[in-house]
Design an enzyme around this catalytic site. Structure first.
Site, PDB file in Angstrom:
ATOM      1  N   CYS A  33       0.779  -0.925  -0.037  1.00 50.61           N
ATOM      2  CA  CYS A  33       0.143   0.039  -0.041  1.00 50.61           C
ATOM      3  C   CYS A  33       0.921   1.086  -0.139  1.00 50.61           C
ATOM      4  O   CYS A  33       1.932   1.206   1.065  1.00 50.61           O
ATOM      5  CB  CYS A  33      -0.875   0.007   1.273  1.00 50.61           C
ATOM      6  SG  CYS A  33      -1.878   1.513   1.431  1.00 50.61           S
TER       7      CYS A  33
ATOM      8  N   ASP B  30      -0.377  -5.473   0.283  1.00 46.47           N
ATOM      9  CA  ASP B  30      -1.850  -5.935  -0.236  1.00 46.47           C
ATOM     10  C   ASP B  30      -1.822  -7.176  -0.878  1.00 46.47           C
ATOM     11  O   ASP B  30      -0.693  -7.768  -1.581  1.00 46.47           O
ATOM     12  CB  ASP B  30      -2.263  -4.863  -1.270  1.00 46.47           C
ATOM     13  CG  ASP B  30      -2.576  -3.660  -0.618  1.00 46.47           C
ATOM     14  OD1 ASP B  30      -3.001  -3.624   0.464  1.00 46.47           O
ATOM     15  OD2 ASP B  30      -2.354  -2.331  -1.275  1.00 46.47           O
TER      16      ASP B  30
ATOM     17  N   VAL C 294       2.885 -15.417 -23.648  1.00 44.41           N
ATOM     18  CA  VAL C 294       4.133 -15.251 -22.507  1.00 44.41           C
ATOM     19  C   VAL C 294       4.368 -16.680 -21.603  1.00 44.41           C
ATOM     20  O   VAL C 294       3.724 -17.543 -21.404  1.00 44.41           O
ATOM     21  CB  VAL C 294       3.378 -14.212 -21.247  1.00 44.41           C
ATOM     22  CG1 VAL C 294       2.302 -14.961 -20.568  1.00 44.41           C
ATOM     23  CG2 VAL C 294       4.434 -13.782 -20.193  1.00 44.41           C
ATOM     24  N   GLU C 295       5.682 -16.602 -21.505  1.00 45.05           N
ATOM     25  CA  GLU C 295       6.253 -17.753 -20.814  1.00 45.05           C
ATOM     26  C   GLU C 295       6.125 -17.876 -19.325  1.00 45.05           C
ATOM     27  O   GLU C 295       6.126 -16.548 -18.703  1.00 45.05           O
ATOM     28  CB  GLU C 295       8.004 -17.719 -20.801  1.00 45.05           C
ATOM     29  CG  GLU C 295       8.797 -19.157 -20.641  1.00 45.05           C
ATOM     30  CD  GLU C 295       9.195 -19.121 -19.221  1.00 45.05           C
ATOM     31  OE1 GLU C 295       8.986 -20.059 -18.704  1.00 45.05           O
ATOM     32  OE2 GLU C 295       9.084 -18.062 -18.725  1.00 45.05           O
ATOM     33  N   LEU C 296       5.652 -19.056 -18.694  1.00 48.54           N
ATOM     34  CA  LEU C 296       4.961 -18.792 -17.590  1.00 48.54           C
ATOM     35  C   LEU C 296       6.058 -18.518 -16.314  1.00 48.54           C
ATOM     36  O   LEU C 296       5.657 -17.948 -15.291  1.00 48.54           O
ATOM     37  CB  LEU C 296       4.373 -20.222 -16.840  1.00 48.54           C
ATOM     38  CG  LEU C 296       3.026 -20.498 -17.997  1.00 48.54           C
ATOM     39  CD1 LEU C 296       2.480 -21.867 -17.527  1.00 48.54           C
ATOM     40  CD2 LEU C 296       2.171 -19.254 -17.864  1.00 48.54           C
TER      41      LEU C 296
ATOM     42  N   HIS D 260      -3.844   0.067  -6.426  1.00 51.37           N
ATOM     43  CA  HIS D 260      -4.398  -0.956  -6.988  1.00 51.37           C
ATOM     44  C   HIS D 260      -4.895  -0.540  -8.324  1.00 51.37           C
ATOM     45  O   HIS D 260      -4.380  -1.599  -9.150  1.00 51.37           O
ATOM     46  CB  HIS D 260      -6.139  -1.271  -6.301  1.00 51.37           C
ATOM     47  CG  HIS D 260      -5.778  -1.891  -5.052  1.00 51.37           C
ATOM     48  ND1 HIS D 260      -6.867  -1.726  -4.070  1.00 51.37           N
ATOM     49  CD2 HIS D 260      -4.694  -2.337  -4.290  1.00 51.37           C
ATOM     50  CE1 HIS D 260      -6.388  -2.404  -2.909  1.00 51.37           C
ATOM     51  NE2 HIS D 260      -5.236  -2.574  -2.973  1.00 51.37           N
ATOM     52  N   GLU D 261      -5.355   0.532  -8.981  1.00 51.71           N
ATOM     53  CA  GLU D 261      -5.726   0.961 -10.150  1.00 51.71           C
ATOM     54  C   GLU D 261      -4.318   1.105 -11.057  1.00 51.71           C
ATOM     55  O   GLU D 261      -4.284   0.798 -12.227  1.00 51.71           O
ATOM     56  CB  GLU D 261      -6.314   2.425 -10.322  1.00 51.71           C
ATOM     57  CG  GLU D 261      -7.863   2.312  -9.393  1.00 51.71           C
ATOM     58  CD  GLU D 261      -7.697   2.547  -7.846  1.00 51.71           C
ATOM     59  OE1 GLU D 261      -8.843   2.479  -7.416  1.00 51.71           O
ATOM     60  OE2 GLU D 261      -6.382   2.541  -7.384  1.00 51.71           O
TER      61      GLU D 261
END
Length: 129
Positions: A34, A41, A56-58, A75-76
């Site tokens: 936060c 968070d 995308v490679e994991l 968060h946004e």
């Protein structure tokens, strides 16, 4: 490949670029800080995308998500940063990042950010009886 947190996202060629298909990934152990309190968070991140030429490679995705654990952000902002970075790396036809943050101050927050490649539209939905 490193096992340390990293902002580097690796990709690989889409094995079926001629076909639209959806990849869904659920990342239940996302953490960041936060920016107001410095407290952690926690969130579950859902990644849904229709790849174009690259996927995308994991392992790199895991290390990328891990890189946020000491980063303070709203968060946004963090949800949109994740979307921007993944779009830049993979250039998908469509991508949606949904971040479901756990309760803070009695409030659950869910942020949804989407990207659509110009000119791309999903195929019409097929209803089977």
């Amino acid at each position: 490949m490193s096992t340390q947190p990293s902002k580097d996202l690796e990709t690989f060629p889409n094995p079926r670029p001629e076909r639209d298909f959806v990849l869904h990934m659920r990342i239940p152990e996302f953490t960041c800080l936060c920016p107001k309190t410095g407290q952690p968070d926690f969130a579950t991140i859902h990644l849904d995308y229709v790849p174009d030429e690259r996927c995308v490679e994991l392992k790199s995705l895991k290390l990328y998500m891990w890189s946020f654990r000491d980063q303070g952000a709203f968060h946004e902002a963090i949800t949109n940063e994740i979307l921007d970075d993944l779009v830049r790396a993979t250039e998908p036809r469509y991508m949606k990042v949904t971040a479901e943050f756990y309760v803070r101050g009695g409030i659950y927050t869910t942020v949804v950010a989407e990207h659509r490649k110009p000119g791309w539209a999903p195929a019409p939905k097929v209803e089977l009886a």
